[in-house]
Design a protein around this motif. Structure first.
Motif, mmCIF file in Angstrom:
data_model
loop_
_atom_site.group_PDB
_atom_site.id
_atom_site.type_symbol
_atom_site.label_atom_id
_atom_site.label_comp_id
_atom_site.label_asym_id
_atom_site.label_seq_id
_atom_site.Cartn_x
_atom_site.Cartn_y
_atom_site.Cartn_z
ATOM 1 N N ASN A 168 0.824 -1.202 0.000
ATOM 2 C CA ASN A 168 0.000 0.000 0.000
ATOM 3 C C ASN A 168 0.857 1.250 0.000
ATOM 4 O OD1 ASN A 168 -2.699 -0.465 -0.242
ATOM 5 N ND2 ASN A 168 -2.903 -1.166 1.857
ATOM 6 N N LEU A 169 2.007 1.188 0.691
ATOM 7 C CA LEU A 169 2.863 2.362 0.722
ATOM 8 C C LEU A 169 3.632 2.528 -0.570
ATOM 9 C CD1 LEU A 169 4.195 2.158 4.341
ATOM 10 C CD2 LEU A 169 2.783 3.923 3.383
ATOM 11 N N MET A 170 3.932 1.423 -1.249
ATOM 12 C CA MET A 170 4.802 1.535 -2.408
ATOM 13 C C MET A 170 4.066 1.779 -3.706
ATOM 14 S SD MET A 170 7.831 -1.201 -1.886
ATOM 15 C CE MET A 170 8.471 -1.073 -3.517
ATOM 16 N N SER A 171 2.817 1.395 -3.769
ATOM 17 C CA SER A 171 2.157 1.476 -5.070
ATOM 18 C C SER A 171 1.299 2.726 -5.143
ATOM 19 C CB SER A 171 1.297 0.245 -5.289
ATOM 20 O OG SER A 171 0.225 0.266 -4.394
ATOM 21 N N MET A 172 0.973 3.100 -6.362
ATOM 22 C CA MET A 172 0.104 4.250 -6.561
ATOM 23 C C MET A 172 -1.323 3.907 -6.161
ATOM 24 S SD MET A 172 1.721 6.784 -7.705
ATOM 25 C CE MET A 172 3.315 6.531 -6.991
ATOM 26 N N THR A 173 -1.820 2.822 -6.726
ATOM 27 C CA THR A 173 -3.141 2.340 -6.313
ATOM 28 C C THR A 173 -2.938 1.435 -5.120
ATOM 29 O OG1 THR A 173 -3.038 0.318 -7.551
ATOM 30 C CG2 THR A 173 -3.741 2.261 -8.716
ATOM 31 N N GLY A 174 -3.904 1.380 -4.233
ATOM 32 C CA GLY A 174 -3.728 0.513 -3.090
ATOM 33 C C GLY A 174 -4.108 -0.912 -3.428
ATOM 34 N N VAL A 175 -3.898 -1.801 -2.449
ATOM 35 C CA VAL A 175 -4.365 -3.183 -2.611
ATOM 36 C C VAL A 175 -5.257 -3.500 -1.440
ATOM 37 C CG1 VAL A 175 -2.724 -4.462 -3.941
ATOM 38 C CG2 VAL A 175 -2.141 -3.772 -1.659
ATOM 39 N N SER A 176 -6.097 -4.487 -1.654
ATOM 40 C CA SER A 176 -6.894 -4.961 -0.534
ATOM 41 C C SER A 176 -6.146 -6.109 0.123
ATOM 42 C CB SER A 176 -8.248 -5.443 -1.024
ATOM 43 O OG SER A 176 -8.060 -6.559 -1.843
ATOM 44 N N PHE A 177 -6.480 -6.357 1.362
ATOM 45 C CA PHE A 177 -5.783 -7.406 2.096
ATOM 46 C C PHE A 177 -6.045 -8.768 1.484
ATOM 47 C CE2 PHE A 177 -3.495 -8.921 5.587
ATOM 48 C CZ PHE A 177 -4.071 -10.108 5.975
ATOM 49 N N GLY A 178 -7.288 -8.940 0.986
ATOM 50 C CA GLY A 178 -7.626 -10.229 0.398
ATOM 51 C C GLY A 178 -6.783 -10.536 -0.824
ATOM 52 N N CYS A 179 -6.517 -9.509 -1.625
ATOM 53 C CA CYS A 179 -5.708 -9.717 -2.828
ATOM 54 C C CYS A 179 -4.299 -10.160 -2.450
ATOM 55 C CB CYS A 179 -5.681 -8.417 -3.638
ATOM 56 S SG CYS A 179 -4.641 -8.481 -5.078
#
Lengths: 257, 290
Positions: A168-179
């Motif tokens: 989440n900190l490194m990417s532009m778009t976030g990710v969900s925990f499930g992914c």
């Protein structure tokens, strides 16, 4: 009925009791305690604030006004079909969201680390496949006499949490925990190979070390490949692969020692 | 339960529940629906969703969940500035490679200034001098794992020890950052060093520690001492050259001798921060190599 739109906590006490007149009771034994709940799993009667349960006025038609917010809830066509009869319900696997074809596709993606991954495969978060892989890993460990399901579970939980924060900190778009959990779980597959080798041969010789290193590299490479393509991060594959390698290294430690 | 249904209402006795999408079903059917709702919960969830009461409950629950999530996000942002943190993780592989090289061999690098772009520092991706948090974070985790490995080879390993190592290293890190902050405050230096910058600089020493411990594991004690010495000197030079530009005044940073108590005090501060790094590096690793 302004309270309905706000869903604030005053909602039930203030506004609902007004409409309570129209649908006071369930009609079972007015003499009973109105809060008697024969159906254990439903206690919505209590928060609904049935202040005057004894009043039953059948003359007032049930307008359904109180349920205004839910009128905007448009059940999908399939659901209104399903409510009609038992036979029209979807098959169990589809309802649970387990799609064997997709699971197989994702497994193939993991098993071919050199092939470019398609970013859209991780759109649906599917935890069924990773669950199966985790259990298979624990089972192969069991076969070599190590009863360490607890460690596997704890390390995967901590590792998923760490990867979730980092991505989440490194990417532009976030990710969900499930992914994150799904991807990391799928890429655990080569580790199952390692632990099944460990059942037959000891992994503590030179061969074992080389095999372990190769498998850790394989796992982290495919995990980072999937993350990179799903999150559109450029020039960061090695940076994502390194924490994955640390995580899988801990799993390998469990298999080897 | 079924008996009650049929006895209570004459109209639809066969169905267990009523489809409330039909308007004007009447109050009785409304009640029956509510009553049948819990009953029908035994069935797969569609009948659950057609019950308006549980629709309401679900909608309320989901709005509550989103409210709770908003609250968590708002409060989290107050304690941990997520957007600022994101700046420190905007790195790429080339930057990390160059920075690691700098940490081990800082002698050839000439321009140590951080470049700015309209008052905001440029992201670490584009400037090798900018501090980042990826290397310290990965370094910390790798240090904990390598410490576990080292203790394992000495047969002193247990999973609790990993936790002990991690927490003691973290505590030392926090204390160091607090001490630096305090001394910066006492010396009243006007600098744009933020707390996160200091955290990043203090975290760079883990790289040297890992190199030392790995060398010691592979090649024995002399290798450990040699590589640790090399890394200590390297991090000392790195810190001096980086902090010099941030703490000292312009003239002194260029190397010209500027007299004055304030400048001297600042120079001592820089040197002591830089000297603390090798001390910590030795303190946190010597017990791992026996």
């Amino acid at each position: 009925m302004s309270g309905f739109d706000n869903f604030n906590t005053d909602f039930y006490q203030s506004s609902y009791s007004v409409d309570d007149q129209s649908q006071a009771t369930y009609g079972y034994g007015n003499a009973d305690n109105p809060y008697n709940k024969p159906y254990g799993q439903y206690d919505y009667s209590q928060p609904m604030g049935y202040s005057s349960p004894g009043m039953m006025q059948p003359q007032q038609p049930y307008t359904g006004q109180i349920f205004q917010p839910t009128q905007t809830y448009t059940p999908s066509p399939s659901q209104s079909m399903y409510s009609s009869s038992f036979d029209d319900e979807p098959p169990l696997l589809e309802e649970l969201g387990i799609n064997f074809d997709h699971i197989w596709q994702k497994t193939l993606t993991v098993l071919h680390p050199m092939k470019a991954a398609d970013g859209s495969i991780m759109n649906e978060t599917d935890l069924a496949g990773p669950m199966v892989f985790c259990l298979a890993f624990g089972a192969t460990l069991l076969l070599s006499g190590k009863i360490q399901f607890g460690y596997v579970y704890g390390i995967s939980a901590i590792g998923c949490l760490g990867m979730y924060c980092l991505l989440n900190l490194m990417s532009m778009t976030g990710v969900s925990f499930g992914c994150v959990a799904s991807v990391l779980g799928y890429c655990l597959l080569p580790m199952i190979l390692l632990s099944s080798f460990g059942v037959l041969f000891s992994l503590q010789g030179m061969m074992g070390i080389i095999l372990t290193a190769a498998i850790i590299g394989w796992c982290s490479f495919s995990a980072s490949k999937i993350f990179i393509s799903a999150l559109a991060m450029d020039g960061q594959q090695l940076l994502v692969a390194y924490p994955c390698a640390l995580l899988y290294g801990v799993f390998a430690l469990i298999s080897v020692f | 339960m079924r008996l009650r249904n049929s006895s209570m209402d004459g109209s639809d006795g066969s169905q267990l529940f009523e489809d409330t999408s039909r308007a004007g079903s009447g109050s009785q059917t409304g009640y029956r629906n509510q009553q049948a709702g819990p009953q029908a919960a035994g069935f797969p969830g569609q009948s659950l969703l057609s019950d308006p009461m549980s629709n309401l409950a679900m909608a309320y629950g989901s709005s509550l969940a989103s409210q709770g999530r908003e609250m968590v996000d708002k409060n989290l942002d107050r304690f941990i500035p997520i957007s600022k943190l994101k700046y420190y993780f905007a790195v790429d592989t080339v930057y990390v490679g160059k920075k690691l090289g700098l940490l081990v061999f800082p002698y050839m690098h000439e321009n140590w200034e951080v470049s700015y772009q309209q008052d905001t520092p440029v992201a670490p991706r584009f400037d090798v001098n900018a501090p980042d948090l990826y290397i310290p974070a990965m370094g910390f985790i790798t240090y904990v794992l390598v410490a576990g490995l080292a203790l394992g080879t000495q047969n002193r390993f247990s999973p609790e020890l990993l936790g002990v190592q991690a927490s003691s290293a973290l505590v030392w890190l926090i204390m160091e950052v607090l001490a630096v902050l305090l001394s910066l405050y006492l010396v009243t230096v006007n600098t744009d060093l933020t707390t996160i910058d200091l955290l990043a600089f203090s975290g760079y020493k883990y790289v040297g520690m890992i190199v030392g411990v790995v060398a010691g594991l592979l090649f024995g004690k002399p290798a450990y001492y040699l590589s640790l010495l090399w890394c200590c000197v390297a991090i000392f030079v790195f810190m001096i050259r980086t902090l010099r530009l941030k703490l000292l005044s312009e003239a002194a940073a260029e190397g010209r001798l500027v007299r004055g108590a304030r400048n001297q005090l600042r120079m001592y501060l820089t040197m002591s921060i830089a000297a603390a790094q090798p001390i910590f590096m030795y303190w946190l690793t010597y017990h791992l190599i026996r």
